[in-house]
Write an enzyme that holds these catalytic residues in place. Structure first.
Site, PDB file in Angstrom:
ATOM      1  N   LYS A 239       3.049  10.963   7.494  1.00 20.84           N
ATOM      2  CA  LYS A 239       2.213  10.600   8.639  1.00 20.84           C
ATOM      3  C   LYS A 239       2.681  11.246   9.942  1.00 20.84           C
ATOM      4  O   LYS A 239       2.332  12.376  10.250  1.00 20.84           O
ATOM      5  CB  LYS A 239       2.119   9.080   8.763  1.00 20.84           C
ATOM      6  CG  LYS A 239       1.242   8.433   7.680  1.00 20.84           C
ATOM      7  CD  LYS A 239       0.985   6.984   7.989  1.00 20.84           C
ATOM      8  CE  LYS A 239       0.163   6.294   6.900  1.00 20.84           C
ATOM      9  NZ  LYS A 239      -1.235   6.765   6.850  1.00 20.84           N
TER      10      LYS A 239
ATOM     11  N   ASP B  28       9.687   2.939   1.414  1.00 20.71           N
ATOM     12  CA  ASP B  28       8.494   3.666   1.825  1.00 20.71           C
ATOM     13  C   ASP B  28       8.356   3.520   3.338  1.00 20.71           C
ATOM     14  O   ASP B  28       7.852   2.519   3.842  1.00 20.71           O
ATOM     15  CB  ASP B  28       7.269   3.095   1.099  1.00 20.71           C
ATOM     16  CG  ASP B  28       5.970   3.787   1.479  1.00 20.71           C
ATOM     17  OD1 ASP B  28       5.941   4.456   2.533  1.00 20.71           O
ATOM     18  OD2 ASP B  28       4.972   3.632   0.752  1.00 20.71           O
TER      19      ASP B  28
ATOM     20  N   PHE C 229       0.862  -1.178   0.000  1.00 28.32           N
ATOM     21  CA  PHE C 229       0.000   0.000   0.000  1.00 28.32           C
ATOM     22  C   PHE C 229       0.900   1.230   0.000  1.00 28.32           C
ATOM     23  O   PHE C 229       1.684   1.442   0.924  1.00 28.32           O
ATOM     24  CB  PHE C 229      -0.929   0.037   1.216  1.00 28.32           C
ATOM     25  CG  PHE C 229      -1.900   1.193   1.157  1.00 28.32           C
ATOM     26  CD1 PHE C 229      -3.136   1.038   0.557  1.00 28.32           C
ATOM     27  CD2 PHE C 229      -1.565   2.434   1.684  1.00 28.32           C
ATOM     28  CE1 PHE C 229      -4.030   2.108   0.476  1.00 28.32           C
ATOM     29  CE2 PHE C 229      -2.447   3.507   1.610  1.00 28.32           C
ATOM     30  CZ  PHE C 229      -3.687   3.333   1.005  1.00 28.32           C
TER      31      PHE C 229
END
Length: 477
Positions: free
Chosen positions: A279, A250, A165
């Site tokens: 985030k 990532d 994802f």
């Protein structure tokens, strides 16, 4: 007439100071109706169906409080956004300081000091990288990495992994390993190649074409909390070097201490060509993402003065986002949250490993630090197996809701599954949790898992209700 009424109301309110807190208090009872009318109606239906429509009104640290001021322990942390907890005073003070300073902000034909300072701080943690590119989100960081890799290598291809994802914008969507996010949105970017996670032979077959610009991988996959084999990331890095492909980590969810290291790649000793962070860097207040990269990549992308703005984003490097990032790094360091995440995570993983020995449907525990996956699986005993099979026939992964919903309703613990049709519940709590919070988690999970092993029982009555809802939804489709 309606327009006149609106204008009249606006005129009458002209002298009243704009008060956000008062506005929220006044309109809060309309929360779900407003969302149903103006936003995502299906999300409201989901919350109401599973009983999560409690109306959270405030948050502090690791806790949420509903409209009745009942306290909940948040194990989602906004999908990893609240690494330092909600409304941390250091982050809030930094933002208030920026607002009080009358900084010019987003002049565009200038270079802001705060962005340079945040870049300096981040790159101190990645001495093998040289440059920082700021953007507004993790998905934007992925988009930038795709562009940077293609420009640097003059190759079209990007390799990603099953179950990955990386975001929901079009480039990032092209690298998602779960079809549910891609179905119905048409063709994704050309040149994107999927390989199995933890399969170096498959990766080498893809890279050996010498048409691959980048291999983008999560050090620990968020969808399922899947860990790499011990030699996988080092082997992937070596293959990328061999075939001239850029190796991109990532760390949007795993970074900034989440796994008990500043970056998850530190567990395996690799040094990618680019690292993506977002985030938790926001401090939970102002969205921010960043690509940390080697200088030769920047030299290719921003190669001349007329290429200085060849890639960018209007709100990137805004002063509030940069201050939030700096304050977040300060909190992580001063409160030793990385070490705390490692210790707290070790305690919780040990507890969940104990559950695998005591309860037959708790199959496996995976994770590092405070990124933990608890996987459930089909039981051996006859009664439990029949009940499990009934739920799985209706909707794959439905069993996990028999854990998460009672955790929420009975124990005031907010948690969710690790992905669509998943049998894994993911814990992604803030790094400020206490021993008392761990006690809370252990009591709640122990009681809920024990209850799920009783047939018939309250949990399986809930299962029947959820199965009925799923069958009705399927019939409607």
């Amino acid at each position: 007439m309606q327009e006149a009424a609106v204008l009249k109301t606006s005129s009458a309110d002209e002298d009243r100071p704009f008060d956000v807190a008062a506005l929220i208090a006044e309109r809060e009872p309309e929360r779900y109706a407003l969302h149903t009318q103006h936003l995502n109606e299906m999300m409201v239906k989901v919350l109401q169906t599973i009983g999560y429509d409690v109306g959270f009104r405030r948050g502090h640290g690791q806790y949420l409080y509903d409209r009745q001021d009942v306290r909940y322990l948040d194990l989602l942390s906004g999908w990893g956004v609240f690494g330092v907890g909600r409304n941390h005073p250091t982050v809030r003070d930094a933002l208030q300081s920026v607002l009080a300073s009358d900084l010019p902000n987003l002049v565009q034909m200038d270079v802001p000091v705060l962005a340079a300072l945040l870049a300096e701080k981040l790159l101190q943690h990645t001495p093998f990288l040289d440059k920082a590119f700021f953007c507004n989100s993790g998905a934007e960081a992925v988009e930038a990495a795709i562009k940077f890799a293609r420009r640097t290598t003059n190759r079209p291809g990007v390799v990603y992994c099953d179950h990955a994802f990386h975001g929901l914008t079009y480039g990032a969507l092209s690298l998602n390993g779960d079809a549910i996010f891609r179905d119905g949105f048409g063709e994704t970017l050309p040149g994107c190649v999927r390989v199995p996670f933890n399969d170096l032979a498959a990766l080498e077959r893809a890279l050996s074409t010498r048409e691959i610009a980048a291999f983008i991988v999560e050090p620990i996959q968020g969808k399922g909390v899947n860990l790499p084999d011990d030699g996988y990331l080092a082997g992937a890095q070596a293959l990328c070097r061999k075939y001239g492909t850029l190796f991109v980590a990532d760390e949007i969810q795993t970074g900034l201490g989440r796994t008990g290291k500043f970056l998850a790649i530190e567990h395996w000793g690799v040094e990618p060509d680019m690292v993506l962070i977002a985030k938790a860097l926001s401090g939970g207040h102002v969205p921010v993402g960043v690509v940390l990269a080697k200088k030769p990549i920047f030299d290719k992308v921003f190669s001349r003065m007329d290429k200085a703005v060849v890639h960018g984003s209007t709100f990137a490097k805004n002063d509030l986002a940069m201050a939030a990032g700096l304050a977040t790094l300060e909190v992580i360091g001063s409160e030793r949250l990385i070490e705390k995440a490692a210790a707290t995570g070790a305690r919780l993983i040990s507890f969940f490993e104990g559950l695998t020995r005591r309860y037959e449907m708790v199959r496996e525990v995976r994770g590092k630090g405070l990124m933990i996956g608890v996987e459930f699986g089909a039981p051996q005993s006859l009664k439990l197996r029949a009940a499990w099979s009934l739920l799985e026939t209706v909707n794959t992964g439905l069993f996990c809701q028999l854990i998460t919903i009672p955790l929420f309703k009975e124990h005031k613990i907010l948690a969710q599954v690790a992905g669509h049709a998943s049998h894994t519940i993911k814990l992604l709590p803030t790094m400020v949790m206490t021993d008392a919070d761990c006690d809370w988690i252990e009591r709640g999970f122990e009681a809920t898992v024990a209850e799920s092993h009783k047939v018939p029982g309250a949990v399986w009555s809930l299962g029947k209700t959820l199965a009925d809802h799923a069958l009705k939804a399927r019939a409607a489709r």
